[in-house]
Design an enzyme around this catalytic site. Structure first.
Site, short mmCIF file in Angstrom:
data_model
loop_
_atom_site.label_atom_id
_atom_site.label_comp_id
_atom_site.label_asym_id
_atom_site.label_seq_id
_atom_site.Cartn_x
_atom_site.Cartn_y
_atom_site.Cartn_z
N ASN A 45 8.10 7.56 3.57
CA ASN A 45 8.67 6.81 4.71
C ASN A 45 10.06 6.27 4.37
O ASN A 45 10.93 6.18 5.24
CB ASN A 45 7.76 5.69 5.24
CG ASN A 45 6.81 5.14 4.23
OD1 ASN A 45 7.05 5.26 3.03
ND2 ASN A 45 5.73 4.56 4.68
N CYS A 46 10.30 5.97 3.08
CA CYS A 46 11.62 5.43 2.71
C CYS A 46 12.72 6.48 2.86
O CYS A 46 13.90 6.16 2.91
CB CYS A 46 11.59 4.91 1.27
SG CYS A 46 10.25 3.75 0.99
N THR A 282 -10.29 -9.31 0.21
CA THR A 282 -10.26 -10.11 1.45
C THR A 282 -11.39 -11.13 1.41
O THR A 282 -12.10 -11.26 0.40
CB THR A 282 -10.46 -9.20 2.67
OG1 THR A 282 -11.81 -8.69 2.63
CG2 THR A 282 -9.48 -8.04 2.69
N ALA A 289 -7.55 -5.40 0.52
CA ALA A 289 -6.43 -5.03 1.40
C ALA A 289 -5.13 -5.10 0.60
O ALA A 289 -4.98 -5.94 -0.31
CB ALA A 289 -6.36 -5.96 2.60
P1 FAD Z 1 2.26 2.56 5.13
O1 FAD Z 1 2.91 3.29 4.04
O2 FAD Z 1 3.02 2.35 6.38
O3 FAD Z 1 0.92 3.32 5.46
C1 FAD Z 1 0.03 2.83 6.42
C2 FAD Z 1 -0.64 3.99 7.12
O4 FAD Z 1 -1.86 3.53 7.67
C3 FAD Z 1 0.18 4.52 8.29
O5 FAD Z 1 0.55 5.85 8.09
C4 FAD Z 1 -0.77 4.37 9.48
O6 FAD Z 1 -0.71 5.48 10.33
C5 FAD Z 1 -2.12 4.25 8.85
N1 FAD Z 1 -3.07 3.47 9.63
C6 FAD Z 1 -2.89 2.24 10.18
N2 FAD Z 1 -4.00 1.84 10.82
C7 FAD Z 1 -4.90 2.83 10.65
C8 FAD Z 1 -6.25 3.00 11.07
N3 FAD Z 1 -6.87 2.06 11.77
N4 FAD Z 1 -6.87 4.14 10.74
C9 FAD Z 1 -6.24 5.10 10.00
N5 FAD Z 1 -4.98 4.99 9.59
C10 FAD Z 1 -4.33 3.87 9.90
N6 FAD Z 1 10.44 0.07 1.16
C11 FAD Z 1 11.15 0.00 0.01
O7 FAD Z 1 10.72 -0.67 -0.93
N7 FAD Z 1 12.33 0.67 -0.13
C12 FAD Z 1 12.84 1.44 0.87
O8 FAD Z 1 13.91 2.04 0.72
C13 FAD Z 1 12.14 1.51 2.09
N8 FAD Z 1 12.62 2.22 3.12
C14 FAD Z 1 11.89 2.32 4.27
C15 FAD Z 1 12.40 3.07 5.32
C16 FAD Z 1 11.67 3.19 6.49
C17 FAD Z 1 12.24 3.98 7.62
C18 FAD Z 1 10.40 2.57 6.61
C19 FAD Z 1 9.60 2.71 7.86
C20 FAD Z 1 9.90 1.82 5.58
C21 FAD Z 1 10.63 1.68 4.40
N9 FAD Z 1 10.17 0.91 3.33
C22 FAD Z 1 10.90 0.81 2.19
C23 FAD Z 1 8.90 0.16 3.44
C24 FAD Z 1 7.75 0.91 2.83
O9 FAD Z 1 7.71 2.20 3.36
C25 FAD Z 1 6.46 0.16 3.11
O10 FAD Z 1 6.56 -1.12 2.55
C26 FAD Z 1 5.24 0.86 2.54
O11 FAD Z 1 5.12 2.15 3.07
C27 FAD Z 1 3.98 0.06 2.87
O12 FAD Z 1 2.86 0.75 2.44
P2 FAD Z 1 1.48 0.58 3.21
O13 FAD Z 1 0.49 1.46 2.52
O14 FAD Z 1 1.17 -0.85 3.38
O15 FAD Z 1 1.76 1.13 4.67
#
Ligand code: FAD
Length: 557
Positions: A45-46, A282, A289
């Protein structure tokens, strides 16, 4: 819990994929199922903004894994286009909906990890749902954006929000040749930076042809008409300004996805994230989480915070798997270490900023400096604007920020490491860092920051901040510029008295003894020398920390 258990993971990207892979490394016998609502698992995503700008030319570069590759390498059962819609905690079951077929089924768990991330904010601004208004979270989002640009031959983009996603998108849309306007409700972009540090980014954006409107929130997205044609909207700002947009990118921040946690009755924090303990558990001991969906402890202020970054999410994924498979690991909080490239500039930060320390009532001493990225005699060195915050009584580091064209990322990483280790500015002065002329100086910028802070702690020099220069216009202090005449001819702080450093001893009679003297030079080093001389002669002096460079950045920003 040990091997053989059934581990279900909701969310298959940063946190979820890390947790799954680590879980497999800890247990060959566990059954691990990852549910991902989107069409892709473990994507970058980054990297999304860089695909929009064409720096990442092939979409497949963003797709780090597929369900098949994760099956082959880690024996993971990854189910994409599968949304977990409910948790039955008593029965230890989740309900899953297959998005393509509509089929609903249940799966039982021994341990459940929630890593659902955070959703882009889409506040109810009139017109926000019109076509051509995009958020950026996943691969389909950037495909929609690039498709729209091509189909509509979009030439003018308005990016709403000057956070890191907004700025990265602004840079990349410029790279694609669009005219770009960034609109920000706050007086500065990149809220984790303090205003005088963000000011450098404002200048860089403008220098690269980005129109920037600060302090001017969007009120509405109006339908374009013949008088004001546009392919997406007329973006109306509070000031009344109207911007024609062929494309609108919404970078207004994110909010934790807690629908599932709420439905399951898990405890949430006051900021709306899932509440977890230091083991990322949690309020239900069988549910963990991680990632953007949880509230974390700010490692400096101790306050619950939402810090949506990839590094913490990935590390939490590893920690949570450790905890589930019998290797207790604590998550000690988040520093918020971040870095961004905005055209030719890099900005980085770690720990608390001055705004947050003030809000939390934590006493802090602040210094600015502008060391060169590497030895002055070796070509190509660039100044780094650095800001360090530390406890006044013991010098323990509280936060750091840096902006420059070279060497910012490594200094921020050293400072983040120092912060994590609880180091003081004395430790910074004493760090032995790698040096050869192309890379640094025998006294690295991090050493210099420590030394400058030591001078303040030792009482060798008192500092004044850029915003205190106003005192001069109120007649409360005298501002003394000790730069050379050619330097001063390029710009001066109004109302300052000019005595170059090398003439100072001969012209002491021009200085008042009954008033405070704030001394400045270009970056703060020569004014420090002047302060040492004058204070030993009985003058009441303070060094303008960061000197002309910081003051000018703050004024022009
Ligand atoms: P995510 O990686 O977002 O994954 C969560 C996933 O859960 C999603 O794909 C979603 O579809 C899925 N989901 C949600 N609810 C459900 C459900 N009920 N059932 C099934 N699936 C579900 N961070 C940095 O440190 N450096 C960067 O340069 C940076 N650049 C970024 C650029 C962009 C454009 C974006 C959007 C984010 C960026 N980030 C960056 C932030 C980083 O991507 C996030 O902090 C990180 O991905 C969070 O991880 P996560 O697992 O919490 O969520």
């Amino acid at each position: 819990m040990r091997g053989g258990l059934r581990l279900l993971i909701v969310g298959g990207v940063a946190g979820g994929a890390s947790a799954a892979a680590r879980a497999r490394r800890l247990s060959e016998s566990a059954e691990i199922i990852v549910f991902e609502r989107g069409p892709h698992v473990s994507f970058a995503n980054c990297g999304l903004p860089y695909y929009v700008g064409g720096e990442i030319g092939d979409k497949n570069e963003l797709l780090l894994h597929t369900p098949e590759s994760l099956k082959a390498r880690f024996n993971l059962d990854v189910r994409v286009l599968s949304e977990v819609t409910a948790i039955d905690r008593a029965a230890q079951r989740v309900r899953v909906r297959e998005l393509q077929t509509g089929r609903v089924y249940e799966e039982k768990y021994d341990a459940l990890v929630l890593s659902p991330g955070a959703a882009p904010l889409r506040p109810p601004i009139p017109g926000i749902e019109r076509p051509g208004h995009f958020t950026v979270r996943n691969v389909p989002d950037v495909e929609l954006i690039t498709g729209w640009i091509e189909e509509k031959k979009a030439a003018r983009a308005v990016v709403v929000g000057g956070g890191y996603i907004g700025l990265e998108m602004a840079e990349q849309l410029r790279r694609r040749g669009l005219l770009v306007t960034v609109v920000e409700a706050l007086p500065q972009v990149m809220a984790p930076l303090d205003p005088e540090m963000a000011a450098w980014l404002h200048q860089e954006l403008r220098a690269n042809g980005v129109e920037l409107y600060l302090n001017d929130p969007v009120c509405a997205f109006h339908e374009p008409d013949e008088k004001a044609p546009a392919k997406a909207s007329i973006v109306v700002l509070k000031s009344g300004r109207r911007l024609q947009a062929d494309l609108v990118v919404l970078g207004l921040g994110v909010k934790p996805e807690v629908g599932l946690a709420k439905q399951a009755g898990l405890e949430l924090g006051n900021l709306g994230g899932i509440r977890v303990n230091e083991y990322l558990q949690t309020s239900d001991p069988r549910i963990w989480a991680i990632g953007d969906a949880i509230e974390v402890k700010d490692a400096v202020t101790g306050a619950w915070s939402l810090i949506p970054l990839a590094g913490p999410a990935n590390r939490q994924g590893r920690i949570v798997a450790n905890n589930i498979f019998g290797r207790p690991s604590r998550y000690d909080g988040t520093l918020g270490t971040a870095v961004i490239r905005v055209f030719g500039l890099t900005a980085g930060c770690t720990g608390a900023n001055e705004k947050a320390l003030k809000r939390a009532g934590i006493p802090c001493q602040v210094i600015h400096l502008h060391p060169a990225s590497h030895a002055g005699y070796y070509p190509g060195g660039q100044p780094i604007a650095m800001k360090i915050m530390f406890y006044p009584e013991n010098g323990r580091l509280l936060g750091a920020q840096a902006v420059g064209r070279d060497g910012v990322d490594k200094r921020i990483d050293v400072l983040a490491t120092a912060l994590k280790a609880g180091m003081t500015v004395h430790d910074l002065a004493d760090l032995e860092l790698a040096y050869a002329p192309p890379y640094g100086s025998a006294k690295d910028p991090v050493n210099l920051a420590g030394m400058a802070a030591q001078n303040v702690l030792a009482g060798d020099v008192a500092v004044a901040q850029w915003h205190e220069v106003d005192k001069v216009s109120r007649g409360e202090a005298v501002l003394l510029d000790v730069r050379t005449t050619p330097e001063r001819q390029k710009g001066e702080i109004p109302g300052s008295l000019h005595i170059p450093l090398h003439e100072l001893r001969a012209r002491l009679s021009e200085l008042p003894k009954d008033k405070e003297i704030i001394v400045h030079c270009q970056s703060g080093q020569r004014s420090y020398f002047a302060c040492r001389m004058l204070s030993q002669m009985g003058y009441r002096v303070r060094n303008l920390t960061g000197s002309y460079r910081t003051w000018k950045a703050a004024r022009d920003g």
